[in-house]
Design a protein around this motif. Structure first.
Motif, PDB file in Angstrom:
ATOM      1  N   GLU A   1       0.815  -1.201   0.000  1.00  0.00           N
ATOM      2  CA  GLU A   1       0.000   0.000   0.000  1.00  0.00           C
ATOM      3  C   GLU A   1       0.858   1.263   0.000  1.00  0.00           C
ATOM      4  O   GLU A   1       0.659   2.170  -0.819  1.00  0.00           O
ATOM      5  CB  GLU A   1      -0.920  -0.011   1.227  1.00  0.00           C
ATOM      6  CG  GLU A   1      -1.888   1.152   1.281  1.00  0.00           C
ATOM      7  CD  GLU A   1      -2.891   1.016   2.422  1.00  0.00           C
ATOM      8  OE1 GLU A   1      -3.514   2.037   2.797  1.00  0.00           O
ATOM      9  OE2 GLU A   1      -3.050  -0.100   2.939  1.00  0.00           O
ATOM     10  N   ALA A   2       1.823   1.328   0.920  1.00  0.00           N
ATOM     11  CA  ALA A   2       2.633   2.546   1.049  1.00  0.00           C
ATOM     12  C   ALA A   2       3.622   2.695  -0.098  1.00  0.00           C
ATOM     13  O   ALA A   2       3.749   3.776  -0.683  1.00  0.00           O
ATOM     14  CB  ALA A   2       3.363   2.543   2.386  1.00  0.00           C
TER      15      ALA A   2
ATOM     16  N   THR B   1      -2.880  -1.517  15.374  1.00  0.00           N
ATOM     17  CA  THR B   1      -3.202  -0.251  16.025  1.00  0.00           C
ATOM     18  C   THR B   1      -2.508   0.910  15.316  1.00  0.00           C
ATOM     19  O   THR B   1      -3.121   1.959  15.069  1.00  0.00           O
ATOM     20  CB  THR B   1      -2.790  -0.290  17.509  1.00  0.00           C
ATOM     21  OG1 THR B   1      -3.511  -1.332  18.171  1.00  0.00           O
ATOM     22  CG2 THR B   1      -3.074   1.027  18.202  1.00  0.00           C
ATOM     23  N   LEU B   2      -1.240   0.750  14.984  1.00  0.00           N
ATOM     24  CA  LEU B   2      -0.525   1.795  14.242  1.00  0.00           C
ATOM     25  C   LEU B   2      -1.197   2.056  12.897  1.00  0.00           C
ATOM     26  O   LEU B   2      -1.412   3.212  12.508  1.00  0.00           O
ATOM     27  CB  LEU B   2       0.932   1.382  14.013  1.00  0.00           C
ATOM     28  CG  LEU B   2       1.949   1.644  15.109  1.00  0.00           C
ATOM     29  CD1 LEU B   2       3.343   1.298  14.607  1.00  0.00           C
ATOM     30  CD2 LEU B   2       1.908   3.080  15.580  1.00  0.00           C
ATOM     31  N   TYR B   3      -1.512   0.995  12.201  1.00  0.00           N
ATOM     32  CA  TYR B   3      -2.102   1.144  10.866  1.00  0.00           C
ATOM     33  C   TYR B   3      -3.453   1.856  10.929  1.00  0.00           C
ATOM     34  O   TYR B   3      -3.730   2.762  10.141  1.00  0.00           O
ATOM     35  CB  TYR B   3      -2.263  -0.238  10.224  1.00  0.00           C
ATOM     36  CG  TYR B   3      -2.920  -0.208   8.859  1.00  0.00           C
ATOM     37  CD1 TYR B   3      -2.165   0.078   7.718  1.00  0.00           C
ATOM     38  CD2 TYR B   3      -4.279  -0.460   8.709  1.00  0.00           C
ATOM     39  CE1 TYR B   3      -2.755   0.117   6.462  1.00  0.00           C
ATOM     40  CE2 TYR B   3      -4.879  -0.426   7.455  1.00  0.00           C
ATOM     41  CZ  TYR B   3      -4.118  -0.142   6.334  1.00  0.00           C
ATOM     42  OH  TYR B   3      -4.706  -0.090   5.105  1.00  0.00           O
ATOM     43  N   ASP B   4      -4.281   1.455  11.874  1.00  0.00           N
ATOM     44  CA  ASP B   4      -5.633   2.003  11.934  1.00  0.00           C
ATOM     45  C   ASP B   4      -5.672   3.442  12.419  1.00  0.00           C
ATOM     46  O   ASP B   4      -6.516   4.228  11.984  1.00  0.00           O
ATOM     47  CB  ASP B   4      -6.505   1.151  12.866  1.00  0.00           C
ATOM     48  CG  ASP B   4      -6.856  -0.198  12.277  1.00  0.00           C
ATOM     49  OD1 ASP B   4      -6.740  -0.345  11.047  1.00  0.00           O
ATOM     50  OD2 ASP B   4      -7.243  -1.100  13.040  1.00  0.00           O
TER      51      ASP B   4
ATOM     52  N   SER C   1      -3.697   9.377   3.065  1.00  0.00           N
ATOM     53  CA  SER C   1      -4.309  10.262   2.071  1.00  0.00           C
ATOM     54  C   SER C   1      -5.406   9.478   1.372  1.00  0.00           C
ATOM     55  O   SER C   1      -5.145   8.435   0.764  1.00  0.00           O
ATOM     56  CB  SER C   1      -3.262  10.727   1.060  1.00  0.00           C
ATOM     57  OG  SER C   1      -3.859  11.478   0.029  1.00  0.00           O
ATOM     58  N   ASN C   2      -6.652   9.957   1.488  1.00  0.00           N
ATOM     59  CA  ASN C   2      -7.797   9.243   0.911  1.00  0.00           C
ATOM     60  C   ASN C   2      -7.828   7.785   1.351  1.00  0.00           C
ATOM     61  O   ASN C   2      -8.034   6.866   0.539  1.00  0.00           O
ATOM     62  CB  ASN C   2      -7.761   9.333  -0.615  1.00  0.00           C
ATOM     63  CG  ASN C   2      -7.934  10.751  -1.107  1.00  0.00           C
ATOM     64  OD1 ASN C   2      -8.690  11.536  -0.539  1.00  0.00           O
ATOM     65  ND2 ASN C   2      -7.206  11.108  -2.159  1.00  0.00           N
ATOM     66  N   ASP C   3      -7.583   7.592   2.668  1.00  0.00           N
ATOM     67  CA  ASP C   3      -7.626   6.270   3.295  1.00  0.00           C
ATOM     68  C   ASP C   3      -6.508   5.333   2.840  1.00  0.00           C
ATOM     69  O   ASP C   3      -6.551   4.133   3.124  1.00  0.00           O
ATOM     70  CB  ASP C   3      -8.981   5.587   3.079  1.00  0.00           C
ATOM     71  CG  ASP C   3     -10.079   6.238   3.909  1.00  0.00           C
ATOM     72  OD1 ASP C   3      -9.754   6.778   4.985  1.00  0.00           O
ATOM     73  OD2 ASP C   3     -11.243   6.207   3.485  1.00  0.00           O
ATOM     74  N   VAL C   4      -5.526   5.858   2.149  1.00  0.00           N
ATOM     75  CA  VAL C   4      -4.341   5.074   1.801  1.00  0.00           C
ATOM     76  C   VAL C   4      -3.214   5.471   2.749  1.00  0.00           C
ATOM     77  O   VAL C   4      -2.838   6.648   2.809  1.00  0.00           O
ATOM     78  CB  VAL C   4      -3.910   5.315   0.340  1.00  0.00           C
ATOM     79  CG1 VAL C   4      -2.616   4.571   0.041  1.00  0.00           C
ATOM     80  CG2 VAL C   4      -5.011   4.884  -0.614  1.00  0.00           C
ATOM     81  N   ARG C   5      -2.695   4.499   3.507  1.00  0.00           N
ATOM     82  CA  ARG C   5      -1.603   4.798   4.444  1.00  0.00           C
ATOM     83  C   ARG C   5      -0.315   4.970   3.670  1.00  0.00           C
ATOM     84  O   ARG C   5       0.098   4.076   2.937  1.00  0.00           O
ATOM     85  CB  ARG C   5      -1.428   3.664   5.458  1.00  0.00           C
ATOM     86  CG  ARG C   5      -2.279   3.785   6.703  1.00  0.00           C
ATOM     87  CD  ARG C   5      -3.747   3.864   6.407  1.00  0.00           C
ATOM     88  NE  ARG C   5      -4.565   3.881   7.628  1.00  0.00           N
ATOM     89  CZ  ARG C   5      -5.875   3.938   7.610  1.00  0.00           C
ATOM     90  NH1 ARG C   5      -6.519   4.003   6.459  1.00  0.00           N
ATOM     91  NH2 ARG C   5      -6.559   3.947   8.746  1.00  0.00           N
TER      92      ARG C   5
END
Length: 976
Positions: free
Chosen positions: A236-237, A304-307, A313-317
């Motif tokens: 994702e990142a 927890t970190l991810y959430d 940005s626009n729900d993209v970590r």
């Protein structure tokens, strides 16, 4: 035609004919766009390739005459401009687009331009080559001997064979170095849950869910699950940053170095990261990133970190764990002279899990609005303008993730005279309702629920109604279902309870100076007001039996969880800053005790916690490592004060004037496990004493050394520090004012405090206050240890919070049971049945039952005595939850008297179980968690003067207490 077109456009970005072979691009990319090719690699966008590809497509269909070429060139230039404009509108700051999206846009533009013949050929050719690519991939896939061949559906809707070899690599990396973790077990179950055509993103989900279900059998699967989750996070990142759509852990050392400058540039473009971070030496910082520290996370910690923490940005970590820690470290080093070296120092401390900054710091460090502080304490003045001004301050502070403590004592009581209107006051409760609703309306930056605690002194006319604010019955207009509440109790009231004497309630407008008085001065003035009331010179007052009011306080505490018990006099008499003001309340989580003044000073505290478990080596506390951790932590906390974004100006003035910080600890229970010490034991009490003494010593020393470098805080002169009175010495002030009859506190010490006193007097202190133990509800999840100073809640349970549900199993227990051959499926079922308790499982040895006693099996005396030993070293307070099983009036009465008698400044949540709720998980209902004077437990309460205990109050049938935020309540994780 097809052969000619394929040959002539084989490297065209927009062509459907072999376009994923593209490798050379010009520098004409608009807005830093990048293209994800079908093989997962990412390349720069080149608009020229679109023009070339379309030109060749036109010529292939229409022929290559001069007239046709002229028309084609003009048409292609126009269409290419339209395509470029479309992507610029979609992504003005740049970004990544898939090759299929580019081709879709070319196809759409051709259709809109009326070029149906070209578009039709384009569509047909894309379909044919999609089929040929799939066939080629299928021919190249080596059948796996263990699993059937499956196809997965990509984001663009196309299908491709599942790369089982890569899955094996990912799972192998996830299990590497972990004992008792079976790669094949994860793969077998995950593959059983997959089907032909499954979405590619669901493959990782299947792996994660499979590994997660195995945690209850082997705690190391929590690490494996986290590492499997990392595979999704990396894709994702790194995909967002235009580096790769997938990467293995072994590739991350290189990717982290490359990703850091791209992330920072992208973060600044999106206005998510401070532009000042672009001025760091990114190459030096990138080389300092330790990719292997990704492997430290448990599943709960990483999820927890991810959430909740990674910038998105626009729900993209767009962050990964080590970039996240580096961003925080850079944000905290932003005003350092040697900022790169300090950032690396801070990064290494955070990413090691030896210390963790508080949640607001992790949220906001290095961002455009770095609101890094945790707690704000305010006074509410007794006038309408001031009341609503304070509520507005609450809203602004809450918006940027601050937890709030409000002192409402100055507001006049119900029935008090209002001179301006010649009417009578409605009291404090209606305004508390407004404050409650404001906290609900203004959540903390959309990241977690807003949270506030209201404090009221026990002599206030509205105290009885205040006690009932959280009840679920009565007039809902006079209830605050979302606000926390706390009693601000003077010592004189507790003495009246012990001596069974009357207590008088006043409206603060009639007794205005009581608010600022404490100790002997308060007792003298209070007696004078009582005499004035008796003489008819104070119109509004009420006399009650102190013991009756105390009984109601305990009853409401059990029934509603509120108000908490906090003690005014020890907070003030032991405050280093009593020369410049009064402590009027604590904060949201009862660990901060700072001066406040209405309209002038909003107290601010900046929190962080040492991971005590990380400093136990070979069964002992490594004091050298602890000293180094604390020294860096104090510097980081002090930096917060200057960097912090202040939503309210009075908070800035207060923070810069006094520079208070609050260094705490977490993982206390883990540290006991590592030493084979039971929480309910004299050894645990002794460790609480010596470990807090060490933290206190090194924290005070570090602040004093920082004063040499940066200067002492502005109000140092006249403070207890300046007089050589350290927290351990301030106990004498409390004993003198309260009287020895009403207090018993251990005074033992082991370190060289005499030389430190002289050092502080000579060098000064950088910070007015240095220590406070916060709940650490979420940061302890991140680091994978028990929170704060809490005993283990249960040895196996399902934890629910904003990130979902997680099976939590005690890894130390599992290790010990495995050593003795006792860990099997039957034991897992027994632990589930007995709610994480070992006490009724006969085959478990008694020594393990003692070490792994759960919170409700630890006698409250041990919790209070351990807290008392810590409190003597702390210049502020501690968030202390109390656990009482089989709760009744006598147990609550004795426990809270003991807390006050032991010199505690505050208590936090009451965690109470009725007797009917504990039958399965106890050996003896009558003795579990008992408050008794047995010889094996501290004898504090037995020696205290006690009036007739209120044993006749039976709470066993009362409504259950709400879950404490630090354990189960998903909405309350407000301080940390």
């Amino acid at each position: 035609m097809h052969t000619q077109t394929e040959q002539s456009t084989s490297k065209g970005q927009a062509s459907p004919k072999g376009s994923d072979d593209s490798s050379s691009f010009s520098s004409t990319a608009p807005g830093q766009l990048r293209v994800i090719k079908r093989n997962g690699t990412v390349v720069p966008f080149d608009a020229g390739k679109i023009a070339v590809a379309m030109t060749k497509a036109f010529l292939a269909v229409e022929g290559g005459t001069a007239a046709a070429s002229s028309r084609v060139r003009e048409t292609v230039d126009n269409l290419t401009s339209q395509i470029i404009a479309t992507f610029k509108r979609r992504m003005p700051s740049g970004g990544t687009i898939h090759i299929e999206d580019v081709q879709d846009q070319v196809e759409l533009t051709l259709m809109r331009a009326g070029e149906q013949k070209i578009a039709r050929d384009y569509v047909l050719y894309r379909e044919e080559h999609a089929r040929l690519r799939a066939q080629k991939r299928a021919e190249n896939v080596v059948p796996d001997p263990d699993y059937p061949a499956l196809n997965v559906t990509l984001d663009d809707g196309s299908r491709t064979p599942l790369d089982i070899a890569r899955l094996r690599t990912v799972v192998s990396e996830a299990c590497s170095g972990l004992e008792n973790v079976n790669e094949k077990a994860i793969l077998d179950e995950a593959m059983r849950n997959l089907y032909d055509g499954v979405a590619l993103k669901d493959v990782n989900t299947s792996l994660v869910i499979t590994a997660r279900t195995l945690v209850e059998k082997e705690p190391n699967y929590s690490f494996a699950t986290a590492r499997l989750l990392l595979d999704k996070l990396r894709g994702e990142a790194l995909g967002f940053l235009g580096l790769a759509t997938q990467a293995t852990q072994t590739e991350m050392t290189d990717y982290y170095q490359r990703a850091l400058p791209i992330y920072l540039k992208k973060g600044v473009e999106l206005e998510l990261v401070s532009p000042e971070l672009l001025n760091f030496d990114h190459e030096k910082l990138g080389k300092a990133i330790l990719a292997e520290r990704d492997l430290q996370f448990t599943y709960l910690g990483l999820q927890t970190l991810y959430d909740r923490y990674f910038i998105h940005s626009n729900d993209v970590r767009i962050e990964l764990p080590q970039i996240f820690f580096m961003r925080v470290a850079m944000g905290l080093a932003i005003e350092e002279d040697n900022r790169e070296d300090r950032a690396i120092e801070f990064y290494r401390l955070l990413s090691s899990f030896d210390y963790m900054s508080s949640t607001p710091t992790l949220f906001n460090a290095g961002t455009l609005r770095p609101q890094l502080s945790s707690c704000y304490l305010t006074n509410i003045p007794d006038d309408l303008h001031g009341i609503y001004g304070a509520i507005q301050d609450n809203a602004m502070l809450s918006k940027f993730a601050g937890g709030l403590g409000n002192d409402w004592t100055p507001v006049r009581g119900l029935g008090a005279y209002i001179k301006g209107t010649n009417g009578k006051s409605q009291g404090v409760v209606p305004f508390l309702k407004v404050a409650n609703d404001t906290a609900v309306a203004v959540n903390q930056g959309g990241k977690r629920k807003g949270a506030v605690c209201a404090y009221l002194e026990t002599w206030h006319m509205d105290i009885e109604e205040f006690l009932e604010l959280r009840k679920n019955t009565g007039d809902d207009r006079r209830r605050t279902h979302d606000m926390n509440t706390a009693n601000w109790i003077p010592d004189l009231f507790m003495k009246r309870v012990f001596d069974d004497k009357p207590w008088t309630l006043f409206s603060p407008n009639d007794v205005p100076d009581l608010h600022d008085l404490y100790g002997e001065a308060f007792e003298t003035r209070y007696a004078e007001y009582e005499q004035l009331a008796a003489d008819g010179k104070v119109r509004l007052f009420k006399t009650v039996r102190a013991l009756d009011l105390w009984r109601k306080m305990l009853g409401m505490l059990f029934e509603t969880g509120h108000p908490w018990m906090t003690f005014k006099d020890p907070c003030n008499l032991r405050s280093p800053q009593q020369h410049v003001g009064v402590v009027h309340s604590s904060n949201l989580c009862t660990e901060i005790t700072l001066n406040t003044k209405a309209n002038e000073e909003i107290a601010v505290c900046n929190l962080g916690s040492v991971n005590l478990a990380q400093h136990i080596e070979n069964g002992v506390l490594n004091q050298e490592k602890l000293a180094n951790t604390v020294k860096t932590a104090i510097r980081m906390l002090d930096n917060v004060i200057d960097i912090n974004y202040y939503a309210v100006e009075t908070s800035r003035a207060s923070n810069l004037r006094h520079r208070p910080i609050g260094l705490g600890l977490m993982g206390f229970q883990d540290a006991l496990y590592k030493q084979r010490i039971a929480y309910g034991s004299a050894e645990a009490v002794a460790f609480a004493d010596t470990s807090m003494e060490a933290i206190s010593y090194y924290a005070i020393k570090a602040s004093s050394e920082l004063a040499t470098e940066r200067g002492a805080y502005s109000t140092f002169d006249g403070s207890l520090w300046s007089k050589g009175i350290l927290p351990i010495d301030s106990i004498d002030l409390l004993v003198k004012n309260r009287g020895e009859k009403y207090i018993q506190v251990d005074r033992s010490q082991t370190l060289d405090w005499a030389s430190l006193r002289e050092e502080v007097k000579t060098k000064g202190m950088r910070n007015s206050n240095v220590m406070a133990i916060a709940p650490t509800a979420t940061i302890s999840n991140i680091t994978g240890v028990t929170q704060s100073i809490e005993p283990t809640y249960q040895n196996l349970y399902v934890k629910s919070n904003l990130s979902g549900e997680f099976t939590v199993v005690n890894p130390y227990l599992v290790h010990d049971l495995k050593e003795q051959g006792l860990w099997d499926s039957v034991m897992v079922n027994d632990l589930k049945y007995y709610e994480g308790s070992l006490q009724k499982i006969d085959r478990i040895p008694d020594d393990l039952k003692a070490i792994y006693s759960t919170a409700f099996e630890v006698e409250p005396r041990w919790i209070v005595e351990a807290a008392s030993r810590r409190q003597k070293w702390i210049d502020q307070a501690q968030s202390l939850n109390l656990y009482i099983s089989g709760a009744n009036g006598k147990k609550l009465d004795v426990t809270y008297r003991m807390a006050w008698y032991s010199g505690l400044k505050t208590t936090y949540y009451l965690r109470a179980l009725a007797a009917t709720s504990t039958e399965k998980s106890t050996v003896n209902i009558g003795t579990l968690n008992a408050v008794s004077s047995g010889a094996s437990a501290p004898t504090v309460a037995a020696t205290a003067p006690v009036a007739a205990p209120i044993a006749e109050t039976d709470f066993s049938q009362a409504a259950p207490v709400p879950q404490a935020c630090s354990l189960d309540n998903p909405d309350c994780e407000a301080c940390q």
